[in-house]
Motif scaffolding. Structure first.
Motif, PDB file in Angstrom:
ATOM      1  N   MET A 107      12.583   4.733 -26.821  1.00 47.31           N
ATOM      2  CA  MET A 107      11.754   5.098 -27.980  1.00 47.31           C
ATOM      3  C   MET A 107      12.445   6.192 -28.798  1.00 47.31           C
ATOM      4  SD  MET A 107       8.477   7.185 -28.555  1.00 47.31           S
ATOM      5  CE  MET A 107       7.366   6.924 -27.163  1.00 47.31           C
ATOM      6  N   GLU A 108      12.320   6.092 -30.080  1.00 44.27           N
ATOM      7  CA  GLU A 108      12.915   7.086 -30.961  1.00 44.27           C
ATOM      8  C   GLU A 108      12.169   8.394 -30.834  1.00 44.27           C
ATOM      9  OE1 GLU A 108      15.111   8.970 -32.413  1.00 44.27           O
ATOM     10  OE2 GLU A 108      15.810   7.077 -33.258  1.00 44.27           O
ATOM     11  N   ARG A 109      12.901   9.468 -30.664  1.00 41.17           N
ATOM     12  CA  ARG A 109      12.236  10.752 -30.481  1.00 41.17           C
ATOM     13  C   ARG A 109      12.295  11.621 -31.731  1.00 41.17           C
ATOM     14  NH1 ARG A 109      12.424  14.312 -25.930  1.00 41.17           N
ATOM     15  NH2 ARG A 109      10.191  14.159 -26.169  1.00 41.17           N
ATOM     16  N   THR A 110      13.001  11.177 -32.725  1.00 38.74           N
ATOM     17  CA  THR A 110      13.038  11.950 -33.963  1.00 38.74           C
ATOM     18  C   THR A 110      11.958  11.451 -34.912  1.00 38.74           C
ATOM     19  OG1 THR A 110      15.419  12.310 -33.757  1.00 38.74           O
ATOM     20  CG2 THR A 110      14.429  12.672 -35.914  1.00 38.74           C
ATOM     21  N   PRO A 111      10.995  12.298 -35.187  1.00 39.35           N
ATOM     22  CA  PRO A 111       9.876  11.880 -36.045  1.00 39.35           C
ATOM     23  C   PRO A 111      10.316  11.755 -37.492  1.00 39.35           C
ATOM     24  CG  PRO A 111       9.711  14.218 -35.569  1.00 39.35           C
ATOM     25  CD  PRO A 111      10.893  13.710 -34.801  1.00 39.35           C
ATOM     26  N   PRO A 112       9.543  11.032 -38.310  1.00 44.23           N
ATOM     27  CA  PRO A 112       9.913  10.817 -39.715  1.00 44.23           C
ATOM     28  C   PRO A 112       9.758  12.087 -40.562  1.00 44.23           C
ATOM     29  CG  PRO A 112       7.748   9.891 -39.268  1.00 44.23           C
ATOM     30  CD  PRO A 112       8.293  10.359 -37.953  1.00 44.23           C
ATOM     31  N   HIS A 113      10.732  12.313 -41.410  1.00 40.99           N
ATOM     32  CA  HIS A 113      10.676  13.422 -42.372  1.00 40.99           C
ATOM     33  C   HIS A 113      10.803  12.867 -43.778  1.00 40.99           C
ATOM     34  CE1 HIS A 113      11.881  15.474 -38.668  1.00 40.99           C
ATOM     35  NE2 HIS A 113      11.499  16.594 -39.208  1.00 40.99           N
ATOM     36  N   PRO A 114      10.038  13.397 -44.720  1.00 40.75           N
ATOM     37  CA  PRO A 114      10.175  12.948 -46.110  1.00 40.75           C
ATOM     38  C   PRO A 114      11.451  13.506 -46.736  1.00 40.75           C
ATOM     39  CG  PRO A 114       8.595  14.749 -45.989  1.00 40.75           C
ATOM     40  CD  PRO A 114       8.983  14.431 -44.579  1.00 40.75           C
ATOM     41  N   GLU A 115      12.071  12.695 -47.595  1.00 39.49           N
ATOM     42  CA  GLU A 115      13.220  13.195 -48.348  1.00 39.49           C
ATOM     43  C   GLU A 115      12.726  14.168 -49.415  1.00 39.49           C
ATOM     44  OE1 GLU A 115      16.349  12.610 -47.608  1.00 39.49           O
ATOM     45  OE2 GLU A 115      15.553  11.488 -45.893  1.00 39.49           O
ATOM     46  N   MET A 116      13.621  14.985 -49.886  1.00 41.73           N
ATOM     47  CA  MET A 116      13.220  16.019 -50.835  1.00 41.73           C
ATOM     48  C   MET A 116      12.645  15.433 -52.127  1.00 41.73           C
ATOM     49  SD  MET A 116      15.359  19.218 -52.318  1.00 41.73           S
ATOM     50  CE  MET A 116      15.474  18.498 -53.943  1.00 41.73           C
ATOM     51  N   ASP A 117      13.178  14.312 -52.554  1.00 39.12           N
ATOM     52  CA  ASP A 117      12.703  13.736 -53.815  1.00 39.12           C
ATOM     53  C   ASP A 117      11.334  13.067 -53.660  1.00 39.12           C
ATOM     54  OD1 ASP A 117      13.472  11.695 -52.266  1.00 39.12           O
ATOM     55  OD2 ASP A 117      14.752  10.703 -53.743  1.00 39.12           O
ATOM     56  N   ARG A 118      10.818  13.114 -52.438  1.00 41.52           N
ATOM     57  CA  ARG A 118       9.463  12.565 -52.238  1.00 41.52           C
ATOM     58  C   ARG A 118       8.467  13.666 -51.908  1.00 41.52           C
ATOM     59  NH1 ARG A 118      10.107   6.948 -49.253  1.00 41.52           N
ATOM     60  NH2 ARG A 118      11.530   5.950 -50.715  1.00 41.52           N
TER      61      ARG A 118
ATOM     62  N   HIS B 274      -0.798  19.102 -33.963  1.00 42.59           N
ATOM     63  CA  HIS B 274      -1.358  18.575 -35.208  1.00 42.59           C
ATOM     64  C   HIS B 274      -0.823  19.344 -36.423  1.00 42.59           C
ATOM     65  CE1 HIS B 274      -4.192  17.522 -38.339  1.00 42.59           C
ATOM     66  NE2 HIS B 274      -4.650  18.753 -38.366  1.00 42.59           N
ATOM     67  N   HIS B 275      -0.814  20.679 -36.319  1.00 43.19           N
ATOM     68  CA  HIS B 275      -0.348  21.493 -37.437  1.00 43.19           C
ATOM     69  C   HIS B 275       1.128  21.252 -37.730  1.00 43.19           C
ATOM     70  CE1 HIS B 275      -4.054  23.526 -38.123  1.00 43.19           C
ATOM     71  NE2 HIS B 275      -4.086  24.154 -36.966  1.00 43.19           N
ATOM     72  N   PHE B 276       1.918  21.139 -36.680  1.00 43.01           N
ATOM     73  CA  PHE B 276       3.344  20.884 -36.891  1.00 43.01           C
ATOM     74  C   PHE B 276       3.556  19.543 -37.581  1.00 43.01           C
ATOM     75  CE2 PHE B 276       3.833  23.973 -33.299  1.00 43.01           C
ATOM     76  CZ  PHE B 276       4.518  24.922 -34.022  1.00 43.01           C
ATOM     77  N   LYS B 277       2.734  18.581 -37.216  1.00 41.71           N
ATOM     78  CA  LYS B 277       2.857  17.265 -37.838  1.00 41.71           C
ATOM     79  C   LYS B 277       2.550  17.344 -39.332  1.00 41.71           C
ATOM     80  CE  LYS B 277       1.001  12.567 -37.577  1.00 41.71           C
ATOM     81  NZ  LYS B 277      -0.070  11.724 -37.007  1.00 41.71           N
ATOM     82  N   VAL B 278       1.496  18.075 -39.665  1.00 38.27           N
ATOM     83  CA  VAL B 278       1.127  18.208 -41.081  1.00 38.27           C
ATOM     84  C   VAL B 278       2.250  18.896 -41.859  1.00 38.27           C
ATOM     85  CG1 VAL B 278      -0.478  19.294 -42.687  1.00 38.27           C
ATOM     86  CG2 VAL B 278      -1.339  18.227 -40.598  1.00 38.27           C
ATOM     87  N   LEU B 279       2.803  19.948 -41.276  1.00 33.32           N
ATOM     88  CA  LEU B 279       3.888  20.676 -41.938  1.00 33.32           C
ATOM     89  C   LEU B 279       5.115  19.786 -42.110  1.00 33.32           C
ATOM     90  CD1 LEU B 279       3.592  24.162 -40.195  1.00 33.32           C
ATOM     91  CD2 LEU B 279       3.179  23.660 -42.608  1.00 33.32           C
ATOM     92  N   ARG B 280       5.411  19.025 -41.078  1.00 34.61           N
ATOM     93  CA  ARG B 280       6.579  18.142 -41.136  1.00 34.61           C
ATOM     94  C   ARG B 280       6.397  17.063 -42.193  1.00 34.61           C
ATOM     95  NH1 ARG B 280       6.437  13.757 -38.149  1.00 34.61           N
ATOM     96  NH2 ARG B 280       5.347  14.802 -36.440  1.00 34.61           N
ATOM     97  N   GLU B 281       5.228  16.426 -42.197  1.00 30.41           N
ATOM     98  CA  GLU B 281       5.002  15.330 -43.147  1.00 30.41           C
ATOM     99  C   GLU B 281       4.929  15.817 -44.593  1.00 30.41           C
ATOM    100  OE1 GLU B 281       1.562  13.346 -41.630  1.00 30.41           O
ATOM    101  OE2 GLU B 281       2.741  12.143 -40.223  1.00 30.41           O
TER     102      GLU B 281
ATOM    103  N   ARG C 182      11.471  20.950 -40.503  1.00 26.68           N
ATOM    104  CA  ARG C 182      12.220  19.851 -39.897  1.00 26.68           C
ATOM    105  C   ARG C 182      12.147  20.037 -38.392  1.00 26.68           C
ATOM    106  NH1 ARG C 182      15.651  16.429 -42.294  1.00 26.68           N
ATOM    107  NH2 ARG C 182      15.817  17.689 -44.201  1.00 26.68           N
ATOM    108  N   GLN C 183      11.903  18.956 -37.663  1.00 25.12           N
ATOM    109  CA  GLN C 183      11.759  19.053 -36.213  1.00 25.12           C
ATOM    110  C   GLN C 183      12.802  18.211 -35.506  1.00 25.12           C
ATOM    111  OE1 GLN C 183       7.352  17.968 -35.923  1.00 25.12           O
ATOM    112  NE2 GLN C 183       7.387  19.944 -34.899  1.00 25.12           N
TER     113      GLN C 183
END
Lengths: 105, 105
Positions: free
Chosen positions: B1-12, B57-64, B69-70
DNA sequence: GTCGAAATTCGATGACTATCGTACTTGTGC
DNA sequence: GCACAAGTACGATAGTCATCGAATTTCGAC
């Protein structure tokens, strides 16, 4: 009955309160319209997509956060952006949050 | 399983999303601690007053929202503030919102 | 005084969200 | 292998809030 609603003094501005006010898109739009117009605007003259009672609620939140100042002229209630005070209390915040400002002024 | 969660690109990056993330005091504290430390911090090493599951939960919100970056190092997940990107996308926002920054840097 | 315009007040409602505990996964070390 | 540590995932819950319609207030005009 007193018709002038309570406004917080500048030294009582609270960042948490201000952010909670600015996080709502409708309220941010109100602030942006005030900033763009450069003059005071009556409650009913804003371009917003909510009912009048909801609008009243938004104006109250903005006022209690210190973002706008409200005063009556006849049956109309005029809204003024407290930009100078906000800029002094939280420098850069409005510029960062108002799209027209952020996009090269 | 992929352990790196999704991060938005800067232009998004989305201002609404970012503000919703920053309006929570716990999350703003996380951002402030990262900024003050100047280095990446593991999830468990923050000074916050919520349970571990709530912190996740908070880290997820900040990351999304694109604020942090995590990445994994062993069983620890390190958090990095995406300050440069945020400053570019929304100039002045973090400075205005992080108390230590706002108070004369 | 009467009418209409502008805005507020008052519930009610639905949606969202911060919070938690428990169970689970993943990696390290013995 | 086993035990432990660090986080995540999953419901569940409680509180907050944006929204609305209907009733009310206030003021200006006639």
């Amino acid at each position: 009955m007193e018709r002038t609603p309570p406004h917080p003094e500048m030294d009582r501005f609270d960042l948490q309160r201000v952010l909670e006010a600015l996080v709502d898109p409708v309220r941010r739009s109100i602030v942006a319209q005030l900033d763009a117009a450069g003059e005071d605007i009556a409650c009913g003259a804003f371009d917003i997509s909510v009912s009048k009672s909801t609008a009243t609620h938004h104006f109250k939140v903005l006022r209690e956060a210190g973002l706008i100042r409200q005063y009556y002229v006849g049956t109309s209630r005029l809204n003024a952006l407290r930009r100078t005070e906000m800029d002094q209390a939280f420098p850069g915040l409005l510029d960062a949050v108002i799209p027209a400002r952020a996009a090269g002024r």
